[in-house]
Design an enzyme around this catalytic site. Structure first.
Site, PDB file in Angstrom:
ATOM      1  N   HIS A 188      11.031   2.301 -19.079  1.00 35.96           N
ATOM      2  CA  HIS A 188      10.400   2.576 -17.775  1.00 35.96           C
ATOM      3  C   HIS A 188      11.309   3.447 -16.910  1.00 35.96           C
ATOM      4  O   HIS A 188      12.508   3.542 -17.158  1.00 35.96           O
ATOM      5  CB  HIS A 188      10.126   1.268 -17.024  1.00 35.96           C
ATOM      6  CG  HIS A 188       8.944   0.504 -17.549  1.00 35.96           C
ATOM      7  ND1 HIS A 188       9.044  -0.366 -18.603  1.00 35.96           N
ATOM      8  CD2 HIS A 188       7.648   0.497 -17.175  1.00 35.96           C
ATOM      9  CE1 HIS A 188       7.850  -0.883 -18.852  1.00 35.96           C
ATOM     10  NE2 HIS A 188       6.987  -0.383 -18.004  1.00 35.96           N
TER      11      HIS A 188
ATOM     12  N   ALA B 285       0.804  -1.233   0.000  1.00 35.86           N
ATOM     13  CA  ALA B 285       0.000   0.000   0.000  1.00 35.86           C
ATOM     14  C   ALA B 285       0.835   1.280   0.000  1.00 35.86           C
ATOM     15  O   ALA B 285       0.310   2.346  -0.328  1.00 35.86           O
ATOM     16  CB  ALA B 285      -0.939  -0.010   1.207  1.00 35.86           C
TER      17      ALA B 285
ATOM     18  N   GLU C  27       1.883  -3.983   4.082  1.00 37.16           N
ATOM     19  CA  GLU C  27       3.258  -3.702   3.657  1.00 37.16           C
ATOM     20  C   GLU C  27       4.167  -4.785   4.246  1.00 37.16           C
ATOM     21  O   GLU C  27       3.730  -5.575   5.090  1.00 37.16           O
ATOM     22  CB  GLU C  27       3.702  -2.305   4.125  1.00 37.16           C
ATOM     23  CG  GLU C  27       3.577  -1.229   3.024  1.00 37.16           C
ATOM     24  CD  GLU C  27       4.480  -1.510   1.819  1.00 37.16           C
ATOM     25  OE1 GLU C  27       5.488  -2.233   1.977  1.00 37.16           O
ATOM     26  OE2 GLU C  27       4.173  -1.042   0.706  1.00 37.16           O
TER      27      GLU C  27
ATOM     28  N   LYS D 216      12.480   0.762 -11.758  1.00 37.91           N
ATOM     29  CA  LYS D 216      11.941  -0.560 -12.107  1.00 37.91           C
ATOM     30  C   LYS D 216      13.024  -1.633 -11.957  1.00 37.91           C
ATOM     31  O   LYS D 216      14.156  -1.449 -12.400  1.00 37.91           O
ATOM     32  CB  LYS D 216      11.380  -0.554 -13.545  1.00 37.91           C
ATOM     33  CG  LYS D 216      10.687  -1.866 -13.900  1.00 37.91           C
ATOM     34  CD  LYS D 216       9.755  -1.717 -15.085  1.00 37.91           C
ATOM     35  CE  LYS D 216       9.122  -3.041 -15.480  1.00 37.91           C
ATOM     36  NZ  LYS D 216       8.263  -3.582 -14.407  1.00 37.91           N
TER      37      LYS D 216
ATOM     38  N   MET E 211      -2.504  -4.024 -16.697  1.00 34.51           N
ATOM     39  CA  MET E 211      -3.953  -4.023 -16.413  1.00 34.51           C
ATOM     40  C   MET E 211      -4.683  -2.931 -17.183  1.00 34.51           C
ATOM     41  O   MET E 211      -5.864  -2.706 -16.951  1.00 34.51           O
ATOM     42  CB  MET E 211      -4.173  -3.798 -14.909  1.00 34.51           C
ATOM     43  CG  MET E 211      -3.542  -4.848 -14.017  1.00 34.51           C
ATOM     44  SD  MET E 211      -4.694  -6.162 -13.666  1.00 34.51           S
ATOM     45  CE  MET E 211      -3.688  -7.317 -12.764  1.00 34.51           C
TER      46      MET E 211
ATOM     47  N   ARG F  74       4.329   2.734  -5.262  1.00 35.33           N
ATOM     48  CA  ARG F  74       3.774   3.617  -6.320  1.00 35.33           C
ATOM     49  C   ARG F  74       2.376   3.155  -6.720  1.00 35.33           C
ATOM     50  O   ARG F  74       1.430   3.944  -6.768  1.00 35.33           O
ATOM     51  CB  ARG F  74       4.700   3.616  -7.547  1.00 35.33           C
ATOM     52  CG  ARG F  74       5.928   4.490  -7.411  1.00 35.33           C
ATOM     53  CD  ARG F  74       6.862   4.341  -8.607  1.00 35.33           C
ATOM     54  NE  ARG F  74       7.523   3.047  -8.609  1.00 35.33           N
ATOM     55  CZ  ARG F  74       8.649   2.769  -7.942  1.00 35.33           C
ATOM     56  NH1 ARG F  74       9.244   3.718  -7.247  1.00 35.33           N
ATOM     57  NH2 ARG F  74       9.188   1.565  -7.959  1.00 35.33           N
TER      58      ARG F  74
ATOM     59  N   THR G 272       1.832  -7.832 -10.122  1.00 35.40           N
ATOM     60  CA  THR G 272       3.286  -7.969  -9.971  1.00 35.40           C
ATOM     61  C   THR G 272       3.909  -8.588 -11.219  1.00 35.40           C
ATOM     62  O   THR G 272       3.380  -9.567 -11.767  1.00 35.40           O
ATOM     63  CB  THR G 272       3.581  -8.873  -8.749  1.00 35.40           C
ATOM     64  OG1 THR G 272       2.889  -8.360  -7.627  1.00 35.40           O
ATOM     65  CG2 THR G 272       5.074  -8.957  -8.473  1.00 35.40           C
TER      66      THR G 272
HETATM   67  N1  LIG Z   1       0.380  -5.217 -14.195  1.00 35.57           N
HETATM   68  C1  LIG Z   1       0.388  -3.880 -14.256  1.00 35.57           C
HETATM   69  O1  LIG Z   1      -0.500  -3.249 -14.875  1.00 35.57           O
HETATM   70  C2  LIG Z   1       1.462  -3.135 -13.529  1.00 35.57           C
HETATM   71  C3  LIG Z   1       2.384  -3.828 -12.837  1.00 35.57           C
HETATM   72  N2  LIG Z   1       3.321  -3.182 -12.066  1.00 35.57           N
HETATM   73  C4  LIG Z   1       4.171  -4.029 -11.264  1.00 35.57           C
HETATM   74  O2  LIG Z   1       3.764  -3.924  -9.913  1.00 35.57           O
HETATM   75  C5  LIG Z   1       4.865  -4.138  -9.052  1.00 35.57           C
HETATM   76  C6  LIG Z   1       5.001  -2.971  -8.088  1.00 35.57           C
HETATM   77  O3  LIG Z   1       5.315  -1.796  -8.800  1.00 35.57           O
HETATM   78  P1  LIG Z   1       5.510  -0.401  -8.047  1.00 35.57           P
HETATM   79  O4  LIG Z   1       4.293  -0.056  -7.285  1.00 35.57           O
HETATM   80  O5  LIG Z   1       6.033   0.533  -9.055  1.00 35.57           O
HETATM   81  O6  LIG Z   1       6.685  -0.799  -7.042  1.00 35.57           O
HETATM   82  P2  LIG Z   1       6.982  -0.253  -5.583  1.00 35.57           P
HETATM   83  O7  LIG Z   1       8.324  -0.775  -5.208  1.00 35.57           O
HETATM   84  O8  LIG Z   1       6.738   1.232  -5.530  1.00 35.57           O
HETATM   85  O9  LIG Z   1       5.834  -0.947  -4.695  1.00 35.57           O
HETATM   86  C7  LIG Z   1       5.855  -2.269  -4.250  1.00 35.57           C
HETATM   87  C8  LIG Z   1       5.465  -2.233  -2.785  1.00 35.57           C
HETATM   88  O10 LIG Z   1       5.279  -3.567  -2.301  1.00 35.57           O
HETATM   89  C9  LIG Z   1       5.901  -3.614  -1.034  1.00 35.57           C
HETATM   90  N3  LIG Z   1       6.155  -4.965  -0.571  1.00 35.57           N
HETATM   91  C10 LIG Z   1       7.273  -5.730  -0.722  1.00 35.57           C
HETATM   92  N4  LIG Z   1       7.115  -6.926  -0.091  1.00 35.57           N
HETATM   93  C11 LIG Z   1       5.890  -6.907   0.491  1.00 35.57           C
HETATM   94  C12 LIG Z   1       5.167  -7.818   1.304  1.00 35.57           C
HETATM   95  N5  LIG Z   1       5.671  -9.009   1.652  1.00 35.57           N
HETATM   96  N6  LIG Z   1       3.932  -7.467   1.730  1.00 35.57           N
HETATM   97  C13 LIG Z   1       3.392  -6.275   1.408  1.00 35.57           C
HETATM   98  N7  LIG Z   1       4.052  -5.348   0.656  1.00 35.57           N
HETATM   99  C14 LIG Z   1       5.272  -5.671   0.189  1.00 35.57           C
HETATM  100  C15 LIG Z   1       7.158  -2.771  -1.204  1.00 35.57           C
HETATM  101  O11 LIG Z   1       7.739  -2.423   0.017  1.00 35.57           O
HETATM  102  P3  LIG Z   1       9.318  -2.044   0.086  1.00 35.57           P
HETATM  103  O12 LIG Z   1       9.553  -0.981  -0.948  1.00 35.57           O
HETATM  104  O13 LIG Z   1       9.479  -1.534   1.473  1.00 35.57           O
HETATM  105  O14 LIG Z   1      10.063  -3.293  -0.210  1.00 35.57           O
HETATM  106  C16 LIG Z   1       6.573  -1.574  -1.932  1.00 35.57           C
HETATM  107  O15 LIG Z   1       6.000  -0.636  -1.056  1.00 35.57           O
HETATM  108  C17 LIG Z   1       6.073  -4.340  -9.969  1.00 35.57           C
HETATM  109  O16 LIG Z   1       6.265  -5.717 -10.171  1.00 35.57           O
HETATM  110  C18 LIG Z   1       5.638  -3.663 -11.267  1.00 35.57           C
HETATM  111  O17 LIG Z   1       6.299  -4.129 -12.400  1.00 35.57           O
HETATM  112  C19 LIG Z   1       3.366  -1.835 -12.004  1.00 35.57           C
HETATM  113  C20 LIG Z   1       2.471  -1.076 -12.711  1.00 35.57           C
HETATM  114  C21 LIG Z   1       1.445  -1.669 -13.539  1.00 35.57           C
HETATM  115  O1  LIG Z   2       7.034  -1.308 -13.086  1.00 35.46           O
HETATM  116  C1  LIG Z   2       6.249  -0.541 -13.669  1.00 35.46           C
HETATM  117  O2  LIG Z   2       6.192   0.666 -13.437  1.00 35.46           O
HETATM  118  C2  LIG Z   2       5.346  -1.117 -14.672  1.00 35.46           C
HETATM  119  N1  LIG Z   2       5.301  -2.415 -14.759  1.00 35.46           N
HETATM  120  C3  LIG Z   2       4.492  -3.173 -15.635  1.00 35.46           C
HETATM  121  C4  LIG Z   2       5.373  -3.969 -16.592  1.00 35.46           C
HETATM  122  O3  LIG Z   2       6.359  -4.575 -16.128  1.00 35.46           O
HETATM  123  O4  LIG Z   2       5.067  -4.027 -17.775  1.00 35.46           O
HETATM  124  C5  LIG Z   2       3.410  -2.371 -16.308  1.00 35.46           C
HETATM  125  C6  LIG Z   2       3.765  -0.951 -16.612  1.00 35.46           C
HETATM  126  O5  LIG Z   2       4.480  -0.901 -17.799  1.00 35.46           O
HETATM  127  C7  LIG Z   2       4.471  -0.249 -15.476  1.00 35.46           C
END
Ligand SMILES: NC(=O)C1=CN([C@@H]2O[C@H](COP(=O)(O)OP(=O)(O)OC[C@H]3O[C@@H](n4cnc5c(N)ncnc54)[C@H](OP(=O)(O)O)[C@@H]3O)[C@@H](O)[C@H]2O)C=CC1
Ligand SMILES: O=C(O)C1=N[C@H](C(=O)O)C[C@H](O)C1
Length: 269
Positions: free
Chosen positions: A157, A11, A36, A161, A127, A14, A101
Site C-alpha cells: 500500500h 469526508a 470530520e 497507510k 468493499m 482519501r 475502517t
Molecule cells: N474497506 C475498504 O474497502 C477500504 C478501507 N480503507 C480504510 O479506510 C480508512 C481510511 O482510509 P483513508 O481514507 O485512506 O485515510 P485518510 O486518513 O485519508 O482518511 C481518514 C479521515 O478520517 C478522519 N477522521 C479521523 N477521526 C475522525 C472523527 N472522529 N470523525 C470524523 N472523521 C475523522 C481523518 O481526519 P484527520 O486526517 O484529520 O485525522 C481523515 O480525514 C483506513 O482504515 C483504511 O485502511 C481504505 C480503503 C478501502
Molecule cells: O488504507 C488503504 O488505502 C486501504 N485499506 C484497506 C485495507 O486495509 O485492506 C483496503 C485497501 O487495500 C486500501
C-alpha cells in the site's frame, strides 16, 4: 422509494472525498451529511468542493449527532476510535453503519457487534467486488490443496497507510483459514525477523510493504513442492471501494439489525 440519505465520515480523507464523488454519481442516494474530527481544517468547508466537485450544499461538521439526524446510513472510512464512537451513536439513532475502517482490534470489533444488535452494520476490510470474489477463490484453493501447500499473503500500500497487515490481507487470511478449517488467530505469522527457525506446517504468513501511491495490491501464494499457485488483486482506483460501500449502504435499507459482510451484500455468502 425516496433517495437513501447518506452521511460520510472522514469526508476530507482519501476515501471520504471519493465517497462524496461516488454518491454524487449514483442514482438513489443523496449526501445528507459529512463529518470530520474536531479541529480538522476541513470543518465548515463544502463536502462537494473538497471532493473536487461543485458545491454540494453540505458543510463538513464535527457534530456527528447532528449529521446523523434524518439519515438512513452512515458510510465510515476513518479510524478505529472514530468508528467505535460512531457505532454507538448510529445504534442510538437507528442509522445503519457501513464500516470500511481497518486496523480494528478485538475490543473495537466487539463494540461493532454490540451496535449490530440494534442496527444493520456492514463491515469489510475491502468493499470491492474483486477482492470479495478473490476471497472465495482463496478459500476454495486452501481447501483443495491442504497443508502440503504453504500459504503466504503479501500486500503493498501507499506510504500513508497506518495499519498492517491490511484489512484485506486479514480478510484473505480468514478465507484461507476457513478453507483449511482452522482458526486464523492460532495459525497466523504476522512478523518474521532474525533467526526464526523453519516455517511451521500449516502457518499462514503475512508480509506488508509500504511505499509511494499504491492503492492496494494483494497476493495469496500457495507454495507446494515443485509448484506455486498465486491469486492476486490489484486496486487501481479507490472508486472500487467507494462504489462497494454505497452499494452496501443501499442494501441496508429495511434490513434487520445484524453484523453483515460484503459477501452478504454481494450475495456471495
Ligand atoms: N474497506 C475498504 O474497502 C477500504 C478501507 N480503507 C480504510 O479506510 C480508512 C481510511 O482510509 P483513508 O481514507 O485512506 O485515510 P485518510 O486518513 O485519508 O482518511 C481518514 C479521515 O478520517 C478522519 N477522521 C479521523 N477521526 C475522525 C472523527 N472522529 N470523525 C470524523 N472523521 C475523522 C481523518 O481526519 P484527520 O486526517 O484529520 O485525522 C481523515 O480525514 C483506513 O482504515 C483504511 O485502511 C481504505 C480503503 C478501502
Ligand atoms: O488504507 C488503504 O488505502 C486501504 N485499506 C484497506 C485495507 O486495509 O485492506 C483496503 C485497501 O487495500 C486500501
Amino acid at each position: 422509494m425516496t433517495d437513501t440519505r447518506l452521511v460520510v465520515v472522514g469526508a476530507a480523507g482519501r476515501m471520504g472525498r471519493m465517497l462524496v464523488a461516488t454518491i454524487a454519481d449514483t442514482a438513489g442516494v443523496v449526501l445528507a451529511g459529512a463529518t470530520e474530527r474536531p479541529g480538522s481544517p476541513a470543518l465548515g468547508q463544502d463536502a462537494g468542493t473538497l471532493a473536487g466537485l461543485g458545491a454540494a450544499g453540505v458543510a463538513v461538521t464535527d457534530d456527528a449527532a447532528a449529521a446523523l439526524a434524518g439519515a438512513d446510513a452512515v458510510v465510515d472510512f476513518s479510524s478505529p476510535a472514530a468508528s467505535v464512537a460512531l457505532a454507538a451513536l448510529a445504534a442510538e439513532r437507528g442509522v445503519a453503519h457501513v464500516v470500511g475502517t481497518t486496523g480494528l482490534g478485538e475490543a473495537d470489533l466487539a463494540a461493532l457487534a454490540e451496535a449490530a444488535r440494534r442496527i444493520a452494520v456492514v463491515r469489510s476490510g475491502n468493499m470491492s467486488l474483486g477482492v470479495n470474489l478473490l476471497a472465495g477463490l482463496v478459500r476454495q484453493a486452501a481447501a483443495a490443496l491442504g497443508d502440503d501447500f504453504d500459504i503466504e499473503i503479501l500486500e503493498m500500500h501507499h506510504r500513508h497507510k497506518v495499519d498492517a497487515p491490511s484489512g484485506t490481507a486479514l480478510l484473505l487470511g480468514e478465507a484461507a483459514a476457513a478453507g483449511r478449517g482452522v482458526d486464523l488467530a492460532q495459525r497466523s505469522v504476522r512478523v518474521r525477523d532474525g533467526h526464526t527457525g523453519a516455517r511451521g506446517a500449516g502457518d499462514i504468513g503475512f508480509a506488508a510493504l509500504r511505499g509511494g501511491s499504491v492503492v492496494g495490491d494483494h497476493s495469496v501464494v500457495l507454495a507446494g513442492a515443485g509448484e506455486r499457485l498465486e491469486l492476486a488483486h490489484r486496486a487501481e482506483d479507490r472508486g472500487i471501494f467507494a462504489r462497494g460501500a454505497v452499494r452496501a449502504a443501499l442494501w441496508t435499507r429495511g434490513r434487520p439489525p445484524g453484523l453483515y459482510s460484503m459477501a452478504d451484500v454481494l450475495g456471495l455468502a
